[in-house]
Enzyme design. Structure first.
Site, PDB file in Angstrom:
ATOM      1  CE1 TYR A 125      -4.959  -8.130 -10.116  1.00 44.69           C
ATOM      2  CE2 TYR A 125      -5.269  -8.674  -7.808  1.00 44.69           C
ATOM      3  CZ  TYR A 125      -5.603  -7.925  -8.907  1.00 44.69           C
ATOM      4  OH  TYR A 125      -6.576  -6.962  -8.804  1.00 44.69           O
ATOM      5  CD  GLU A 213      -5.844  -4.829 -11.656  1.00 48.23           C
ATOM      6  OE1 GLU A 213      -6.739  -5.599 -11.267  1.00 48.23           O
ATOM      7  OE2 GLU A 213      -5.857  -4.269 -12.765  1.00 48.23           O
TER       8      GLU A 213
END
Length: 404
Positions: A125, A213
């Site tokens: 991530y 993101e």
């Protein structure tokens, strides 16, 4: 301003960020053609078909009409068209869309990058956003890619890596290496990740974004680092500097009332309550919403008509609020600083008459320049409008209306 995954990836690619290649399509036939082209360009023989909506959780979400997931794998060219057909035109429901879901108008046909090799593919991530508390950008990373970062933060906060960037110095090389090292990477994958992060930060700053993101960032079986998904939020206030990015806006993905409000120069956000509010100034709007809750109601919207409110903007605000069937009352809370209260009162009366019969009660609280004159205009208008001068008086009238 949010943009689609396929648009975000193209933006990132332009700044040297390596991505999972793909081609967007809006029909099953176009999806097949995209797969043929992708095969010729990348050599992939498996294809990932991804619904393009402004919401996360697409892989776990379901298409109401067909039961298909929002992200599916096609293991042959022949599978692409029918699987795309199961998604296109359907309503995808995810944990972020709510029960009403969102209609899928486009799909991204992407290459399969989870191929076998010397090592297992690994998901990470990575995000970049503004930390308002510190006044600096922060890079967030985790070895737990592919999961909801909120869940990771709650259950295993030690797996969240944070690196703050000094706005004067900018991103430094040692910081990039620090993040890659904390992710446990070595060798080629370490070098690839440092290049990836540096390119991603460059794209973030150059596009005046408020959030990037990438989840997941994939380390392939041959140690390449790729953006498999991308969520990009562009700063609306900077769009005048990026007309090319402003063209990426998809109005079909936005709330129609918010779009209509924007066209009228109003700042509007729809909420789930029963009291519509129209205010001049964002701070006063927040205080008004608090007041509504303390009075036993729930705000139905945030609506800031700005400092130069007049009959036209007030009427536009009325029409937008009244389109919400949940609204049981409307509270107009105006401070007469830049604009006089009597002018606002006349605007309310003119807007009321222009719209016609309004069935919900309206409370108008005026304070500031010519507040008493404004209240008199409201009281003598003969319309179903109640005036108030103090905040307490307005709150009491809202409460009385909600109590019947």
């Amino acid at each position: 301003m949010n943009i689609h995954e396929y648009q975000a990836k193209e933006v990132l690619k332009g700044y040297g960020v390596k991505i999972q290649e793909g081609i967007v399509a809006d029909t099953p036939e176009a999806a097949h053609e995209a797969a043929v082209k992708l095969n010729a360009e990348t050599g992939t023989s498996w294809y990932v078909i991804k619904a393009q909506i402004h919401a996360g959780g697409r892989g776990k979400g379901k298409i109401n009409e067909t039961g298909s997931n929002g992200v599916v794998l096609a293991k042959s060219l022949e599978d692409v068209s029918p699987k795309a057909k199961d998604i296109l035109g359907g309503t995808l429901v995810t944990h972020q869309t709510g029960a009403e879901g969102k209609v899928v108008n486009k799909v991204l046909i992407a290459e399969d990058v989870y191929y076998p090799g010397d090592s297992e593919p690994k998901e990470y991530y990575l995000s970049i956003l503004l930390d308002r508390a510190s006044g600096s950008n922060v890079i967030m990373a985790s070895t737990e890619g592919g999961m909801d970062i909120e869940e990771v933060a709650e259950k295993t906060p030690e797996k969240i890596i944070k690196e703050w960037i000094d706005p004067k110095a900018g991103l430094q090389g040692f910081q990039v290496r620090k993040v890659a090292f904390k992710l446990g990477l070595t060798g080629k994958a370490f070098k690839e990740m440092t290049k990836f992060i540096a390119a991603l930060y460059k794209a973030y700053e150059a596009t005046d974004s408020s959030q990037f993101e990438i989840n997941p960032v994939l380390k392939t079986s041959d140690d390449k680092i790729l953006a498999v998904d991308a969520k990009v939020n562009l700063d609306d206030n900077a769009m005048y500097r990026h007309p090319d990015l402003a063209e990426l806006r998809d109005l079909a993905e936005e709330d129609p009332l918010e779009v209509e409000a924007g066209e009228s120069g109003l700042n509007y956000v729809k909420l789930d309550g029963n009291v519509g509010c129209m205010v001049n100034g964002a701070g006063l709007a927040m205080a008004t919403m608090d007041m509504i809750k303390l009075s036993g109601g729930e705000p139905a919207n945030f609506l800031d008509v700005g400092g130069g409110a007049n009959a036209t903007t007030v009427e536009a605000g009325f029409r937008i609020i009244l389109q919400d069937p949940n609204v049981k009352a409307i509270l107009i809370n105006v401070f007469g600083g830049i604009v006089r209260c009597d002018r606002i009162a006349n605007g309310v009366v003119e807007a009321y008459k222009s719209i016609g019969d309004i069935s919900v009660p309206i409370i108008v609280r005026l304070q500031g320049t010519n507040a008493e004159e404004g209240a008199k205009i409201i009281d003598e208008s003969g319309l179903k409008v109640q005036s108030a001068i103090t905040l307490k008086e307005a709150a009491e009238k809202v409460q009385a209306v909600l109590n019947g």
